[in-house]
Design an enzyme around this catalytic site. Structure first.
Site, short mmCIF file in Angstrom:
data_model
loop_
_atom_site.label_atom_id
_atom_site.label_comp_id
_atom_site.label_asym_id
_atom_site.label_seq_id
_atom_site.Cartn_x
_atom_site.Cartn_y
_atom_site.Cartn_z
N TYR A 1 3.71 9.43 -4.70
CA TYR A 1 2.52 8.81 -5.28
C TYR A 1 1.28 9.09 -4.43
O TYR A 1 0.63 8.19 -3.92
CB TYR A 1 2.73 7.31 -5.44
CG TYR A 1 4.05 6.98 -6.09
CD1 TYR A 1 4.32 7.36 -7.40
CD2 TYR A 1 5.04 6.33 -5.37
CE1 TYR A 1 5.55 7.08 -7.98
CE2 TYR A 1 6.27 6.03 -5.95
CZ TYR A 1 6.51 6.42 -7.25
OH TYR A 1 7.73 6.15 -7.83
N HIS B 1 -5.11 3.50 -1.31
CA HIS B 1 -6.29 4.04 -0.66
C HIS B 1 -6.77 5.22 -1.49
O HIS B 1 -5.96 5.96 -2.05
CB HIS B 1 -5.98 4.55 0.76
CG HIS B 1 -5.44 3.52 1.69
ND1 HIS B 1 -6.22 2.52 2.22
CD2 HIS B 1 -4.21 3.35 2.21
CE1 HIS B 1 -5.49 1.78 3.01
NE2 HIS B 1 -4.25 2.26 3.03
N HIS C 1 -0.58 -1.74 -2.21
CA HIS C 1 -2.00 -1.41 -2.03
C HIS C 1 -2.18 0.09 -2.22
O HIS C 1 -1.21 0.84 -2.32
CB HIS C 1 -2.53 -1.87 -0.67
CG HIS C 1 -2.04 -1.12 0.52
ND1 HIS C 1 -0.77 -1.27 1.04
CD2 HIS C 1 -2.66 -0.20 1.31
CE1 HIS C 1 -0.64 -0.51 2.10
NE2 HIS C 1 -1.77 0.17 2.29
#
Length: 178
Positions: free
Chosen positions: A147, A61, A59
């Site tokens: 990342y 954000h 996932h």
């Protein structure tokens, strides 16, 4: 079909959570170059400012600020998901419904969005994003996770390199429902 209501403020700043369908996958970091290219291409066509972003295996954000008069973040996410999906090999399981709809089995259909309401909300979500790899056990320290926009923000003197997120308020960020 449910009627999802999204808060739309032209030129607004928004926090997002976007999930893979398979939450045990590491597809996002395995194909980080393809994800970055998808974002770059869509930003050329539909500009937005990336305030912060973290990509985890399953996932991500982000905080985006849209151009004045523009509230079309859903279109941008749809385009990013589509470009990424087209760029990677077709190896995932697809349900009969996804096959019928000509969909890949990569992304959850929905994403979670929150409109940033003030400076304190902005800071809390920025910190949440950058601490997330540590929270999920993917890194020992914030600076260890490659990342993330954290490194860019360190260069801009917004965060110190040794920032640990130890003073974070308890910010509970929701996940999209399936």
């Amino acid at each position: 079909m449910p009627n999802y209501r999204r808060n739309r403020i032209p030129g607004g700043t928004y926090f997002f959570t976007v999930n893979l369908l398979e939450r045990k996958s590491s597809l996002l970091i395995e194909h980080i170059a393809e994800l970055r290219e998808a974002v770059r291409v869509i930003r050329e066509k539909q500009p937005f400012h990336i305030d912060a972003w973290v990509v985890l295996p399953d996932h991500m954000h982000a905080i985006w600020t849209l151009p004045a008069g523009d509230d079309q973040y859903s279109n941008r996410w749809r385009a990013i998901k589509k470009a990424f999906s087209k760029a990677i090999p077709k190896t995932e399981y697809r349900s009969a419904i996804r096959i019928k709809r000509h969909e890949r089995g990569i992304w959850q259909r929905r994403f979670w969005e929150h409109t940033i309401i003030d400076d304190a909300d902005y800071v809390a979500h920025m910190d949440y994003i950058h601490y997330n790899p540590v929270k999920h056990g993917w890194a020992v320290t914030v600076k260890d996770w490659p990342y993330s926009s954290f490194h860019r923000l360190v260069k801009m003197d917004i965060y110190p390199l040794n920032w640990a997120g130890l003073d974070l308020p308890l910010l509970e960020v929701g996940e999209p429902e399936n």
